[in-house]
Design a protein around this motif. Structure first.
Motif, mmCIF file in Angstrom:
data_model
loop_
_atom_site.group_PDB
_atom_site.id
_atom_site.type_symbol
_atom_site.label_atom_id
_atom_site.label_comp_id
_atom_site.label_asym_id
_atom_site.label_seq_id
_atom_site.Cartn_x
_atom_site.Cartn_y
_atom_site.Cartn_z
ATOM 1 N N ARG A 125 51.646 32.281 26.686
ATOM 2 C CA ARG A 125 50.782 33.426 26.405
ATOM 3 C C ARG A 125 51.608 34.689 26.213
ATOM 4 N N SER A 126 52.534 34.936 27.125
ATOM 5 C CA SER A 126 53.367 36.132 27.024
ATOM 6 C C SER A 126 54.278 36.072 25.804
ATOM 7 N N SER A 145 46.744 35.698 20.399
ATOM 8 C CA SER A 145 47.664 34.764 21.060
ATOM 9 C C SER A 145 46.906 33.569 21.622
ATOM 10 N N ALA A 146 45.731 33.819 22.207
ATOM 11 C CA ALA A 146 44.935 32.707 22.738
ATOM 12 C C ALA A 146 44.481 31.780 21.612
ATOM 13 N N THR A 147 44.089 32.362 20.479
ATOM 14 C CA THR A 147 43.648 31.549 19.340
ATOM 15 C C THR A 147 44.779 30.664 18.834
ATOM 16 N N MET A 148 45.973 31.226 18.714
ATOM 17 C CA MET A 148 47.118 30.449 18.232
ATOM 18 C C MET A 148 47.456 29.309 19.190
ATOM 19 N N SER A 156 46.202 33.345 33.639
ATOM 20 C CA SER A 156 47.098 34.262 32.941
ATOM 21 C C SER A 156 46.323 35.234 32.059
ATOM 22 N N TYR A 157 45.427 34.712 31.246
ATOM 23 C CA TYR A 157 44.661 35.584 30.354
ATOM 24 C C TYR A 157 43.681 36.462 31.111
ATOM 25 N N LEU A 158 43.077 35.921 32.159
ATOM 26 C CA LEU A 158 42.140 36.724 32.942
ATOM 27 C C LEU A 158 42.862 37.855 33.660
ATOM 28 N N ALA A 159 44.077 37.592 34.161
ATOM 29 C CA ALA A 159 44.833 38.642 34.843
ATOM 30 C C ALA A 159 45.184 39.773 33.880
ATOM 31 N N VAL A 165 53.844 34.500 22.932
ATOM 32 C CA VAL A 165 53.088 34.734 21.695
ATOM 33 C C VAL A 165 52.686 36.201 21.580
ATOM 34 N N MET A 166 52.252 36.797 22.704
ATOM 35 C CA MET A 166 51.854 38.207 22.672
ATOM 36 C C MET A 166 53.033 39.105 22.298
ATOM 37 N N PHE A 167 54.165 38.891 22.952
ATOM 38 C CA PHE A 167 55.337 39.729 22.665
ATOM 39 C C PHE A 167 55.885 39.455 21.268
ATOM 40 N N THR A 168 55.676 38.244 20.762
ATOM 41 C CA THR A 168 56.067 37.965 19.381
ATOM 42 C C THR A 168 55.263 38.824 18.417
ATOM 43 N N GLY A 169 53.952 38.878 18.631
ATOM 44 C CA GLY A 169 53.104 39.722 17.781
ATOM 45 C C GLY A 169 53.466 41.192 17.890
ATOM 46 N N ILE A 170 53.714 41.650 19.116
ATOM 47 C CA ILE A 170 54.081 43.062 19.315
ATOM 48 C C ILE A 170 55.412 43.374 18.646
ATOM 49 N N THR A 171 56.380 42.453 18.786
ATOM 50 C CA THR A 171 57.706 42.676 18.202
ATOM 51 C C THR A 171 57.643 42.716 16.683
ATOM 52 N N ILE A 172 56.921 41.777 16.079
ATOM 53 C CA ILE A 172 56.806 41.764 14.618
ATOM 54 C C ILE A 172 56.100 43.018 14.125
ATOM 55 N N GLY A 173 55.033 43.416 14.826
ATOM 56 C CA GLY A 173 54.327 44.624 14.416
ATOM 57 C C GLY A 173 55.170 45.873 14.560
ATOM 58 N N ARG A 174 56.010 45.928 15.596
ATOM 59 C CA ARG A 174 56.802 47.135 15.859
ATOM 60 C C ARG A 174 58.038 47.244 14.984
ATOM 61 N N PHE A 175 58.773 46.161 14.828
ATOM 62 C CA PHE A 175 60.069 46.235 14.156
ATOM 63 C C PHE A 175 60.045 45.785 12.689
#
Length: 700
Positions: free
Chosen positions: A327-328, A355-358, A375-378, A330-340
């Motif tokens: 989960r983390s 990320s959950a869908t993927m 993890s997702y609920l937290a 995939v999330m950080f992958t999306g954030i990194t691609i969007g940012r850089f």
């Protein structure tokens, strides 16, 4: 105000399009998980939805305006169908290449490949093996599937490695659920890992091929893990501190001390010793800090993104790629691609849902994984409730503000994860706040120290001192957590929360959150309704427990364990020595699930190997029968054959008249097969606990 709050919720919903995908996708997966449907039905329903959406465009404008909600409903159903089809496709038993469909009447030859390093258990080595091919009709046929593989410690399994290939001539066995009330369903757990059968190998059952077929990337990761483990043991030692160091850094839990794990579980901070999103967040922040000196340029930013993603995913694979880590990642992958790369910042809710869908498209069985859910609920709880909780108190001093931030994060995560935790673990840690405030900073410091230790390990001297420092820090953390876990009232046990109650709790939290945070008044009424519904479900369950009456013969290897349950009382019949063994926890879990405690039952009578309960008679045969036949057969309802008595069914029928024969798991497998064959020849009803699970007789 109510209109504005409704508009706010709608805007948040529209800014996160993946939220509109993940909800029906999860609904479809859950539907297929608990009520499997044929794919043809999904295809027919999906085709009808697509046709309806296309036909809607040709309706008169007035009709389209009036029924504007219809296309969304059809698309919702379409995505539900996709979720059901995903789960059906993920089940390898539905694939034509599944190895279970390639076997003949004779015992075939299997080509197995070790899929992960074998783990040592008290009596054997355990691993997951991939079934590569089956020898049939004189040729090898490629197949799909995985096995749970056990090899004895005298069978050379200690030299087996990841990637080794074995030729095996033995038929796999189905993994069975023991059927004990309240027991963990290990069979379903393995099914969700795509493992359906198990195999026990002796030295003569397999031949190891000389070539290793492991993937190079996985081999490299295993070497990296071995480097980490060897250096941590070298400089920290072989005690419980080293086991904790391994779990903190790379999620290796084989060397963890049981008492230490129990202490962390009792204080509600077991997430500290499980690789989770916190570890990837630390790694991500460290990488950004280390790369901040690089200038801002398109190709340099792309290089940054590649470095970050390689390290993140390398660490995720190194630690076993658990649900929370994926989960983390995939999330950080999306954030990194969007940012850089794309230079865009999307909604964090949309990133979370994406990320959950993927992950669910990759493995839909994750929807039933407790780690995935928690993890997702937290994260969702922190996103929703952290700011409202933090704003409740304004601190003047920086240290106090930092402390309140940590408390706010813990409270926000606890709000969203408590119902699921109660559903799975049936307990609530009262001191989770002080335990978190102590363990999270200390574990963070220890993790950074371990990373430095691995870098300086080749130099010796400094690594020795750092290793000793880390050992004392881990000892301090374990001691403090153990002390908190032993405080009076540290843990509330035996909290029973059914699936219906769990869903009602989440509706209650959602309703009150909408009412308190965005002034959505219907949320208050939803919360009140859920409170009443929760109490009704609770009272109904209590009434059922007070009226229950059953006789249970547990599925316990090598021992006899019988419980007679009436109302909230239970009386035990069997080997008292079973309570001194680890298997006693299964009996305690069953009693907790039934909400009973030891007490006297008027209708329970026991005379040696014979017991009577609620008008039903059970005879226990665990030794040889007398040589002389009785003048008259003894009448009983049930006979339990246990502890391998040297008897035949013909001989038993000469002594007793009975309705059902119960075969316990404490008997040898060959003797059970012999008894079953005799019962079938004599047309005697029998119940095999080893195959059918615990024998539960409902008497009311």
């Amino acid at each position: 105000m109510e209109f504005e709050s409704t508009l706010f919720v709608v805007m948040c919903w529209k800014r996160a399009p993946f939220l509109r995908i993940i909800v029906p996708l999860v609904a479809g997966i859950i539907l297929q998980l608990y009520t499997p449907l044929y794919p043809a039905l999904y295809f027919a329903l999906a085709g009808s939805c697509i046709a309806a959406v296309l036909a809607f465009r040709y309706l008169p404008l007035q009709w389209r305006f009036t029924a504007a909600w219809l296309p969304g409903t059809f698309i919702f159903i379409l995505i539900c169908c996709c979720g059901g089809l995903l789960l059906h496709k993920a089940d390898l038993r539905h694939s034509k290449g599944f190895y279970g469909y390639s076997s003949t009447n004779d015992t075939p030859l299997y080509l197995l490949r070790i899929n992960e390093p074998p783990q040592e258990t008290p009596r054997s080595f355990k691993t997951i093996a991939q079934v590569v091919a089956v020898h049939r009709l004189g040729e090898w046929m490629p197949v799909k599937g995985y096995l749970l593989l056990y090899t004895g410690k005298d069978s050379g399994s200690q030299v087996l490695r990841y990637g080794d290939e074995l030729i095996v001539r033995k038929r796999p066995e189905t993994v069975k659920f023991n059927g004990n009330p309240g027991a963990f369903d290990y069979q379903q757990f393995l099914v969700r890992q795509q493992v359906y059968q198990q195999l026990y190998l002796r030295p003569q059952d397999f031949y190891r091929l000389p070539n290793n077929r492991g993937q190079p990337v996985q081999q490299l990761l295993l070497q990296a893990k071995e480097y980490c483990l060897s250096n941590l043991k070298k400089y920290i030692g072989n005690g419980p501190e080293a086991g904790m160091a391994e779990a903190l850094l790379i999620g290796y839990r084989q060397d963890l001390d049981r008492e230490v794990v129990r202490s962390y579980s009792n204080t509600g901070i077991v997430h500290v010793i499980a690789i989770s999103g916190m570890h990837l967040a630390m790694l991500y922040g460290t990488l950004l800090w280390l790369l901040q000196w690089l200038p801002v340029h398109r190709w340099i930013n792309i290089t940054k993104a590649v470095i970050v993603l390689l390290v993140l995913w390398g660490f995720a694979l190194l630690t076993g790629a658990s649900a929370s880590v994926l989960r983390s990642a995939v999330m950080f992958t999306g954030i990194t691609i969007g940012r850089f790369i794309l230079y865009r910042h999307s909604s964090i809710y949309n990133t979370l849902a994406a990320s959950a869908t993927m992950l669910l498209c990759f493995n839909p069985y994750l929807v039933a994984d407790a780690g995935f859910q928690l993890s997702y609920l937290a994260v969702l709880g922190i996103l929703l409730f952290y700011q409202p909780v933090y704003q409740l108190l304004q601190c003047k001093y920086r240290w106090a503000d930092w402390l309140w931030q940590m408390i706010s994060v813990s409270l926000a995560a606890q709000i969203s994860t408590t119902p699921v935790s109660l559903f799975y673990f049936h307990q609530f840690p009262n001191y989770f706040l002080p335990a978190n405030l102590l363990a999270v900073p200390l574990s963070t410091l220890i993790i950074y120290g371990e990373v430095i230790l691995l870098f300086i390990a080749p130099f010796g001297g400094a690594a020795v001192w750092l290793g000793k420092t880390l050992k004392y820090l881990i000892f301090l953390m374990n001691s403090c957590v153990g002390w908190i876990g032993e405080l009076p009232g540290a843990l509330i046990r035996n909290i029973h929360c059914s699936l219906a109650q769990t869903l009602l709790l989440y509706l209650l939290i959602a309703g009150l959150a909408l009412w308190l945070l965005v002034k959505f008044r219907p949320g208050l009424w939803t919360g009140l309704f859920c409170t009443w519904a929760f109490l009704i479900v609770r009272v109904h369950r209590i009434m059922i427990c007070r009226q229950q009456c059953s006789l249970i013969v547990y599925n316990v290897p090598a021992y006899t364990a019988i419980d007679c349950v009436k109302g909230n009382n239970v009386q035990f019949a069997g080997n008292d020595s079973v309570w001194q063994l680890p298997v006693a926890q299964q009996l305690l879990n069953a009693r907790s699930d039934l909400r009973v405690q030891t007490g006297s039952i008027a209708t329970f009578q026991r005379y040696g190997r014979f017991l009577s309960f609620q008008g039903k008679k059970l005879l226990i045969i665990d030794s040889m029968l007398p040589r002389r036949l009785p003048p008259e057969k003894f009448r009983t309802n049930y006979i339990l054959l246990t502890c391998n008595p040297p008897v035949s069914i013909h001989r038993v029928s000469d002594f007793y008249t009975f309705d059902t024969l119960i075969l316990a798991t404490s008997n040898s497998s060959w003797r059970i097969r012999k008894w079953k064959s005799e019962c079938e020849m004599m047309r005697i009803r029998y119940y095999s606990i080893g195959e059918q699970g615990a024998f539960v007789l409902k008497l009311r």
